[in-house]
Design a protein around this motif. Structure first.
Motif, PDB file in Angstrom:
ATOM      1  N   GLN A  94       0.837  -1.205   0.000  1.00 51.91           N
ATOM      2  CA  GLN A  94       0.000   0.000   0.000  1.00 51.91           C
ATOM      3  C   GLN A  94       0.872   1.256   0.000  1.00 51.91           C
ATOM      4  N   ARG A  98       1.343   3.890  -3.417  1.00 55.19           N
ATOM      5  CA  ARG A  98       0.520   5.091  -3.224  1.00 55.19           C
ATOM      6  C   ARG A  98       0.719   6.056  -4.403  1.00 55.19           C
ATOM      7  N   THR A 102      -5.132   2.743  -9.708  1.00 50.28           N
ATOM      8  CA  THR A 102      -6.417   3.304 -10.111  1.00 50.28           C
ATOM      9  C   THR A 102      -7.258   3.461  -8.847  1.00 50.28           C
ATOM     10  N   PRO A 103      -8.290   4.279  -8.876  1.00 55.99           N
ATOM     11  CA  PRO A 103      -9.152   4.412  -7.690  1.00 55.99           C
ATOM     12  C   PRO A 103      -9.731   3.066  -7.234  1.00 55.99           C
ATOM     13  N   GLU A 104     -10.082   2.207  -8.179  1.00 56.55           N
ATOM     14  CA  GLU A 104     -10.632   0.893  -7.836  1.00 56.55           C
ATOM     15  C   GLU A 104      -9.587   0.027  -7.153  1.00 56.55           C
ATOM     16  N   GLU A 105      -8.355   0.030  -7.671  1.00 58.00           N
ATOM     17  CA  GLU A 105      -7.277  -0.753  -7.058  1.00 58.00           C
ATOM     18  C   GLU A 105      -6.965  -0.249  -5.654  1.00 58.00           C
ATOM     19  N   GLN A 106      -6.932   1.080  -5.498  1.00 56.39           N
ATOM     20  CA  GLN A 106      -6.643   1.661  -4.185  1.00 56.39           C
ATOM     21  C   GLN A 106      -7.739   1.301  -3.192  1.00 56.39           C
ATOM     22  N   GLN A 107      -8.995   1.370  -3.636  1.00 49.73           N
ATOM     23  CA  GLN A 107     -10.125   1.021  -2.771  1.00 49.73           C
ATOM     24  C   GLN A 107     -10.046  -0.443  -2.338  1.00 49.73           C
ATOM     25  N   LEU A 108      -9.720  -1.332  -3.268  1.00 49.85           N
ATOM     26  CA  LEU A 108      -9.600  -2.751  -2.941  1.00 49.85           C
ATOM     27  C   LEU A 108      -8.517  -2.975  -1.900  1.00 49.85           C
ATOM     28  N   ASP A 110      -7.126  -0.831   0.183  1.00 48.14           N
ATOM     29  CA  ASP A 110      -7.495  -0.197   1.457  1.00 48.14           C
ATOM     30  C   ASP A 110      -8.508  -1.046   2.226  1.00 48.14           C
ATOM     31  N   SER A 111      -9.526  -1.534   1.536  1.00 47.96           N
ATOM     32  CA  SER A 111     -10.577  -2.295   2.227  1.00 47.96           C
ATOM     33  C   SER A 111     -10.070  -3.659   2.692  1.00 47.96           C
ATOM     34  N   TYR A 114      -7.934  -2.964   5.759  1.00 50.21           N
ATOM     35  CA  TYR A 114      -8.772  -2.589   6.897  1.00 50.21           C
ATOM     36  C   TYR A 114      -9.407  -3.838   7.512  1.00 50.21           C
TER      37      TYR A 114
END
Length: 136
Positions: A94, A98, A102-108, A110-111, A114
């Motif tokens: 991560q 940084r 892509t926003p989708e890859e970052q969201q995946l 991150d989630s 978490y």
């Protein structure tokens, strides 16, 4: 026995020689990977993308936290030290990616991180000795 008697021919497909120079007789295209028919059991290769990579790294963390049974034995095993190392590896990914996802890859990523971190803290609370070992 001559090479032709062996039933196969060895062909050097490397593009560079031992000095790192392009070989004049090198093939224009790198050789293709094995086809499904060439894989054991005729299984097919899956396309590897960032999501597949993240999920392949997260699965061992669930295994080490006792959430997924061992594929060979079917037994649930726990090793919170290895779970933490796996989660830390995803955290490193991560940090180092940084701004490059892509926003989708970052969201995946991150989630997944978490969820793993929350689960790890829950598992530590179940075993006070493991929590003490992590601090030590």
């Amino acid at each position: 026995m001559e090479e032709s008697d062996k039933g196969f021919k060895i062909q050097d497909r490397r593009r560079f020689d031992e000095h790192g120079q392009s070989r004049a007789d090198a093939p224009d295209e790198p050789p293709a990977g094995p086809t499904a028919a060439e894989l054991p059991g005729g299984s097919e290769l899956r396309a590897v993308d960032f999501a597949t990579f993240v999920m392949s790294l997260s699965t061992p963390a669930y295994f080490y936290m006792g959430e997924v049974p061992h594929p060979g034995t079917g037994r649930v095993e726990r090793d919170l030290v290895l779970a933490k190392e796996t989660i830390d590896l995803l955290g490193l990914l991560q940090e180092k990616t940084r701004g490059n996802l892509t926003p989708e890859e970052q969201q995946l990523l991150d989630s997944v991180l978490y969820e793993l971190r929350v689960k790890y803290v829950e598992e530590l609370r179940k075993e006070p000795d493991a929590a003490a070992q992590q601090r030590g």
